[in-house]
Enzyme design. Structure first.
Site, short mmCIF file in Angstrom:
data_model
loop_
_atom_site.label_atom_id
_atom_site.label_comp_id
_atom_site.label_asym_id
_atom_site.label_seq_id
_atom_site.Cartn_x
_atom_site.Cartn_y
_atom_site.Cartn_z
N GLN A 190 -6.91 3.00 -10.35
CA GLN A 190 -6.91 2.41 -9.06
C GLN A 190 -8.28 2.64 -8.47
O GLN A 190 -8.81 3.98 -8.34
CB GLN A 190 -5.88 3.12 -8.28
CG GLN A 190 -5.47 2.44 -6.78
CD GLN A 190 -4.83 3.22 -5.96
OE1 GLN A 190 -4.80 4.38 -5.76
NE2 GLN A 190 -3.82 2.56 -5.25
N ARG A 211 6.53 10.70 -6.84
CA ARG A 211 7.01 11.73 -7.06
C ARG A 211 7.94 11.97 -8.35
O ARG A 211 7.79 13.07 -8.76
CB ARG A 211 7.53 12.25 -5.69
CG ARG A 211 6.45 12.54 -4.50
CD ARG A 211 7.02 12.54 -3.27
NE ARG A 211 7.88 11.12 -2.98
CZ ARG A 211 8.42 10.91 -1.74
NH1 ARG A 211 8.74 12.06 -0.97
NH2 ARG A 211 8.91 9.72 -1.55
N TYR A 251 -6.91 2.82 4.00
CA TYR A 251 -8.10 3.06 3.65
C TYR A 251 -9.12 1.72 3.97
O TYR A 251 -8.57 0.81 4.66
CB TYR A 251 -8.02 3.65 2.04
CG TYR A 251 -7.31 4.70 2.02
CD1 TYR A 251 -7.85 5.69 2.76
CD2 TYR A 251 -6.09 4.83 1.53
CE1 TYR A 251 -7.26 7.17 2.56
CE2 TYR A 251 -5.52 6.28 1.40
CZ TYR A 251 -6.18 7.23 2.14
OH TYR A 251 -5.33 8.37 1.76
C1 LIG Z 1 0.90 13.60 -4.03
C2 LIG Z 1 0.85 12.03 -3.83
C3 LIG Z 1 -0.39 11.44 -3.82
C4 LIG Z 1 -0.50 10.13 -3.59
N1 LIG Z 1 -1.76 9.41 -3.97
C5 LIG Z 1 -1.86 8.22 -3.71
C6 LIG Z 1 -3.00 7.43 -4.31
O1 LIG Z 1 -3.90 7.94 -4.85
N2 LIG Z 1 -3.02 5.99 -4.14
C7 LIG Z 1 -1.87 5.27 -3.81
O2 LIG Z 1 -2.10 4.16 -3.58
N3 LIG Z 1 -0.89 6.04 -3.29
C8 LIG Z 1 -0.76 7.32 -3.42
N4 LIG Z 1 0.33 8.04 -2.88
C9 LIG Z 1 1.69 7.04 -2.77
C10 LIG Z 1 2.18 6.81 -3.91
O3 LIG Z 1 1.76 6.08 -4.88
C11 LIG Z 1 3.76 6.20 -3.43
O4 LIG Z 1 3.51 4.90 -3.25
C12 LIG Z 1 4.73 7.11 -2.77
O5 LIG Z 1 4.60 8.34 -3.16
C13 LIG Z 1 6.11 6.72 -2.72
O6 LIG Z 1 6.79 6.48 -4.07
P1 LIG Z 1 7.61 7.66 -4.33
O7 LIG Z 1 8.84 7.81 -3.27
O8 LIG Z 1 8.16 7.18 -5.63
O9 LIG Z 1 7.03 9.17 -4.57
C14 LIG Z 1 0.46 9.44 -3.33
C15 LIG Z 1 1.59 10.06 -3.20
C16 LIG Z 1 2.01 11.40 -3.34
C17 LIG Z 1 3.12 12.09 -3.15
#
Ligand SMILES: Cc1cc2nc3c(=O)[nH]c(=O)nc-3n(C[C@H](O)[C@H](O)[C@H](O)COP(=O)(O)O)c2cc1C
Length: 370
Positions: free
Chosen positions: A100, A329, A186
């Protein structure tokens, strides 16, 4: 009941063996100095190689593009070497990995910028958010971000070239493809959303103008690595980092129609049930309609992420809401998530206190199911 999640699917030149992808997750554990992936980072990704596709943590395309402590880059030769260990480990374990690419725009701090300059943005508008900076004792702390400087039109050409170089470097580092991060407030998202873009040049005003930078980045990156190795992540109606758009159906409709020009690997949409890393209790109720609209408009493979569990993921595929589900997560806490889903095994819970920064704790020590 996982029959939809465990069907293969073609993504660009690859065949994914199932539909459980790993969402991009910033973990702020890159090696210092130099923001380089380390053996520990390679081990973390190797543990998760049973994902249908791993999307790496957001990786800055330049120093200017960095906004958080200890996130990795892909602009120096040392970073390319560091990422090579990651891709090698994932490939040896049978996985596929896209990087990414990230420019944070205004979500930054002078301590990350060349010459301690102000962060850059489409317009000099403040960000209602915080970023993760290093304090005088070397600890990571959440700090306020200053009002950014608006980019000159001529500077935008350099940013597009930074994306191009980053894509080239990612392939040199053994990545199977690129995901362009155009969401979560961003830089590219700051150009797209009307509330963060007040420009009066060719990059501001109309929907066409606000989408221009993203489309020029896609063009440059696709030219460099082949469109079939490029995915795009968007967060229509996302509110993280103060985003908001006056006409989201028109704005994101235009973008998705324009993206159909290329045979991209996939489009990745983040559901607004999650703002940043926490559940959003007040997401925009128009979301369901907009995802339906974008699903219809988009001609390629659609991935969605945001708050899914095994059951809701299976339902989403069964209802043809999307083709692939990315888990954030749950993948962070379950290195063997696909097997656990397929076999109906219990899931480890993720620990938010170890999301950003630190060592192997809360990183490579989540156990696989016995
Ligand atoms: C610790 C953490 C770091 C994340 N870093 C990014 C990232 O670097 N780039 C991005 O597009 N989304 C990032 N996200 C968002 C996740 O990709 C995802 O869209 C979000 O956690 C919701 O999905 P989930 O409910 O399965 O966790 C991050 C989320 C978490 C929890």
């Amino acid at each position: 009941m996982t029959q939809h999640l465990f069907q293969p699917i073609a993504v660009g030149p690859y065949t994914l063996t199932h539909r459980v992808a790993m969402a991009p997750l910033t973990r702020s554990r890159a090696g210092q100095p130099g923001d380089l992936p380390t053996a520990l980072n390679a081990e973390y990704y190797r543990q998760r190689a049973s994902a249908a596709l791993i999307i790496t943590e957001a990786t800055q395309i330049s120093r200017q593009g960095q906004g958080y402590a200890w996130t990795p880059g892909i602009y120096s030769d040392e970073q390319v070497q560091g990422w090579r260990q990651v891709s090698t480990q994932v490939h040896e374990a049978g996985g596929l990995i896209f990087m990414q690419l990230w420019h944070v725009g205004r979500v930054s701090h002078p301590s990350f910028q060349p010459d301690n300059a102000l962060p850059v943005a489409p317009s000099a508008l403040p960000v209602p958010g915080k970023t993760f900076i290093v304090d005088d004792d070397g600890n990571g702390v959440w700090g306020d971000v200053p009002v950014p400087r608006a980019l000159e039109t001529a500077e935008i050409v350099q940013i597009i070239e930074d994306y191009r170089r980053a894509a080239r470097n990612a392939l040199k580092a053994g990545m199977d493809g690129i995901e362009i991060h155009a969401g979560n407030g961003y830089l590219l998202d700051q150009f797209i959303n009307s509330n963060s873009n007040q420009r009066e040049d060719a990059y501001g005003g109309s929907v066409e103008n606000r989408a221009r930078l993203l489309l020029q980045v896609v063009e440059a990156v696709a030219d460099e690595v082949g469109a079939e190795r490029v995915g795009v992540r968007l967060t229509p109606m996302g509110r993280f980092m103060g985003m908001g758009d006056a006409t989201p159906e028109a704005t994101f409709g235009h973008i998705v129609s324009a993206l159909n020009r290329w045979p991209l690997a996939y489009l990745h949409l983040v559901e607004p049930a999650v703002v940043g890393t926490v559940k959003d209790e007040h997401f925009d109720p128009r979301w369901d309609a907009i995802i339906g609209q974008l699903r219809t408009q988009w001609k390629g493979v659609l991935m969605v992420a945001g708050g899914y569990d095994p059951k809701t993921a299976e339902h989403a595929l069964a209802a043809n809401r999307a083709d692939i589900i990315a888990f954030g997560r749950p993948f962070l806490a379950n290195p063997d998530l696909p097997r656990r889903i397929r076999e109906g095994l219990a899931l480890n819970a993720s620990d938010p206190s170890t999301f950003f920064g630190g060592d192997q704790r809360g990183y490579t020590d989540y156990p696989a199911h016995p």
